[in-house]
Design an enzyme around this catalytic site. Structure first.
Site, PDB file in Angstrom:
ATOM      1  N   HIS A 291      40.721  41.638  42.419  1.00 11.73           N
ATOM      2  CA  HIS A 291      40.449  42.830  41.860  1.00 11.73           C
ATOM      3  C   HIS A 291      39.591  43.673  42.428  1.00 11.73           C
ATOM      4  CE1 HIS A 291      40.240  45.850  38.374  1.00 11.73           C
ATOM      5  NE2 HIS A 291      39.002  45.691  38.537  1.00 11.73           N
ATOM      6  N   GLU A 292      38.420  43.096  42.474  1.00  7.77           N
ATOM      7  CA  GLU A 292      37.188  43.996  43.136  1.00  7.77           C
ATOM      8  C   GLU A 292      37.286  44.155  44.622  1.00  7.77           C
ATOM      9  OE1 GLU A 292      35.125  44.992  41.086  1.00  7.77           O
ATOM     10  OE2 GLU A 292      35.593  44.010  39.493  1.00  7.77           O
ATOM     11  N   HIS A 295      39.572  47.255  45.098  1.00  6.78           N
ATOM     12  CA  HIS A 295      38.834  48.721  44.807  1.00  6.78           C
ATOM     13  C   HIS A 295      38.249  49.114  46.294  1.00  6.78           C
ATOM     14  CE1 HIS A 295      38.721  49.424  40.664  1.00  6.78           C
ATOM     15  NE2 HIS A 295      38.214  48.266  40.526  1.00  6.78           N
ATOM     16  N   GLU A 356      41.319  51.482  37.881  1.00  6.68           N
ATOM     17  CA  GLU A 356      41.454  49.958  37.247  1.00  6.68           C
ATOM     18  C   GLU A 356      42.586  49.231  37.104  1.00  6.68           C
ATOM     19  OE1 GLU A 356      38.549  48.160  37.067  1.00  6.68           O
ATOM     20  OE2 GLU A 356      37.309  49.843  37.442  1.00  6.68           O
TER      21      GLU A 356
END
Length: 553
Positions: A291-292, A295, A356
């Site tokens: 997930h990070e 980004h 997000e």
């Protein structure tokens, strides 16, 4: 002198000082002497030659060098009676190759950094301009105000045309800065380029390294090693993505109870030990890091800053109007506060929640290609929801937050899990066990709630039970204690010794770890067992620091 410079640059190998042109001058009549204003100096490493004052130098024949290894007395010019006369001694450089010394290049500040500095200044300027307009208008006599109103009405078509041109320019600017998001193909506004944000990310990384200098755990620590291996495994399995393979990923683990992790656009991964304690196994850790990293791969920071930049520029016009129209400063301050809140609620926070959610989707795909059990993703957010409820964290409405609510994240991930499982299967990953971690988690929590009810905690149990979207009622083996409630890591990691009542120290990672192997091996090849009867579940970090072995793809 122009001819001299041209011939020197085009046909000779020498070292030339720009200070020479301030000491000599070409004179057509032989013998004319020109005054010198500066003494020649050399800024390079060439040897210097003293010239004798008052000596005349005539043109040299073609083919000779301008400067020789000895004291030169001939200067090459095109045919013609020209000479150079020096009044005083002047050092002149000799032949030493092409060595033009110029001033060092000055690097411009990154555009996002300049915007961060100018952002508060433009608001201050809008307040000053708006307040000045109001004071000027109030000071006008009534007849002058009426004249201005009539003049504005007579020129209403001109003013309307000017406003239309301004709107057309803004629309053209927005249309020329549209970009396609990688992986998802979503059209987005991108004012700042990826290169600009890479420079800003380097400065930001230096700031974080100084801030966390005393809190960084050493690289030989097992927690640092497992995060490093998961990051490298994700990068290796997703190297077909240009934005992933072009970044050099580095890991920094911070000793802090904060449950957080973030990745800068230049690949600097910052993981807090509080997040390592919050995950239950290697699959949840892979999902969080995916997930990070999503980004960074998607360039969300540059995208969000671009939208904020455009919104701020448009808000300056509204802010100027607020301070110009409001009769008192107190009303203008109130109007400015309302404007800021409306901008946050209508633009900033909804867009942040959108990014997000997109990072959850892309991160789940990255974890699936890394052969992780993507069904562990929803379980993590279920754990976070229960933890917040039990620790008394205030529940913030989603429309006031920059992140989606835990429940909505669980719902979205449940909807994306089937597609991620298909992607995982297409990547030649081993088959997953039939036991679904979501079902295991729901059964475990349901058993804990039943035990809590038996001890009189019915009210708290009913309030917690409403948070579980996955809830089943089959009987669960006895022996699970309610001590697990503060640490709701109920989806156990594979290959963990469940027979011991206390967690054993995690062994150091070895080369058999699938993440550290050179081949793109799967992250898990063994099933996730349900807790056996009479056995306690070890703390979450045990499963993370001791990932199971797996066969290669």
């Amino acid at each position: 002198m122009a001819l001299l410079c041209l011939r020197l640059i085009s046909g000779h190998r020498f070292c030339f000082s720009a200070h020479l042109i301030r000491n000599v001058q070409v004179c057509k009549p032989v013998g004319h002497v020109v005054k010198r204003t500066h003494r020649a100096t050399s800024v390079n490493s060439c040897p210097l030659i003293p010239f004798t004052a008052g000596r005349h130098y005539t043109a040299a024949p073609r083919g000779r060098r301008l400067f020789s290894d000895e004291y030169a007395r001939a200067v090459r010019f095109p045919p013609g009676p020209k000479s150079i006369v020096l009044l005083h001694h002047a050092p002149v450089p000799t032949q030493c190759g092409y060595q033009f010394h110029t001033s060092g290049p000055l690097r411009a500040l990154p555009a996002p950094l300049i915007w961060l500095v100018l952002k508060p200044l433009q608001k201050l300027l809008a307040i000053i301009v708006g307040r000045s307009i109001r004071k000027w208008w109030v000071a006008l006599p009534p007849n002058r105000r009426q004249l201005f109103r009539e003049a504005a009405w007579r020129r209403r078509w001109h003013l309307g045309a000017g406003a239309a041109v301004a709107m057309a320019i803004v629309a053209l600017f927005l249309l020329t800065h549209l970009d396609e998001s990688p992986l998802t193909g979503r059209t987005r506004l991108l004012v700042f380029s990826r290169e600009n944000y890479m420079e800003l990310a380097a400065l930001t990384a230096e700031g974080y390294m100084q801030e966390f200098a005393e809190l960084l755990i050493p690289e030989h620590d097992a927690r640092h090693q497992v995060v490093e291996r998961v990051v490298q495994h994700l990068a290796q399995r997703n190297q077909d993505i240009p934005e992933m393979s072009s970044v050099s990923w580095s890991v920094h683990v911070v000793q802090s109870p904060t449950v957080n992790a973030f990745v800068l656009p230049n690949g600097k991964v910052f993981m807090f030990t509080g997040m390592l304690e919050a995950v239950a196994d290697i699959h949840q850790l892979t999902f969080i890091l995916g997930h990070e990293m999503a980004h960074a791969v998607m360039g969300h920071s540059a995208e969000q800053a671009s939208l904020s930049h455009v919104v701020d520029l448009l808000s300056v016009i509204l802010l100027t109007a607020i301070w110009a129209v409001c009769p008192r400063d107190s009303l203008a301050v109130l109007g400015q506060w309302i404007q800021n809140k409306l901008v946050q609620l209508m633009f900033s926070r909804p867009y942040s929640r959108k990014l997000e959610a997109e990072a959850d989707q892309v991160g789940l795909q990255l974890a699936a290609k890394a052969c992780a059990d993507v069904r562990a993703g929803p379980v993590f957010w279920q754990q976070m929801e229960i933890t917040d409820q039990l620790t008394g964290e205030p529940a913030i409405p989603e429309w006031l937050s920059t992140h989606p609510s835990h429940r909505n994240r669980v719902t979205q991930l449940d909807r994306l899990v089937p597609q991620a499982l298909e992607l995982r299967e297409s990547c030649a990953c081993p088959a997953l066990p039939a036991t679904d971690p979501r079902a295991v988690f729901s059964k475990s929590v349901h058993a804990l709630l039943e035990n809590a009810k038996d001890r009189g905690g019915r009210t708290q149990a009913e309030g917690t039970l409403k948070l579980l979207p996955h809830r089943t009622n089959p009987p669960f083996p006895e022996g699970l204690t309610t001590a697990l409630l503060p640490r709701p890591a109920l989806a156990t990691a594979p290959n963990v010794d469940l027979a011991t009542s206390s967690p054993s120290p995690p062994p150091a990672p070895t080369s058999s770890n699938p993440i550290s192997s050179s081949c793109a091996g799967p992250l898990l090849a063994t099933p996730v067992p349900a807790p056996a009867e009479g056995r306690k579940i070890p703390p979450p970090l045990t499963g993370v620091l001791n990932p199971p072995e797996a066969s290669s793809c």
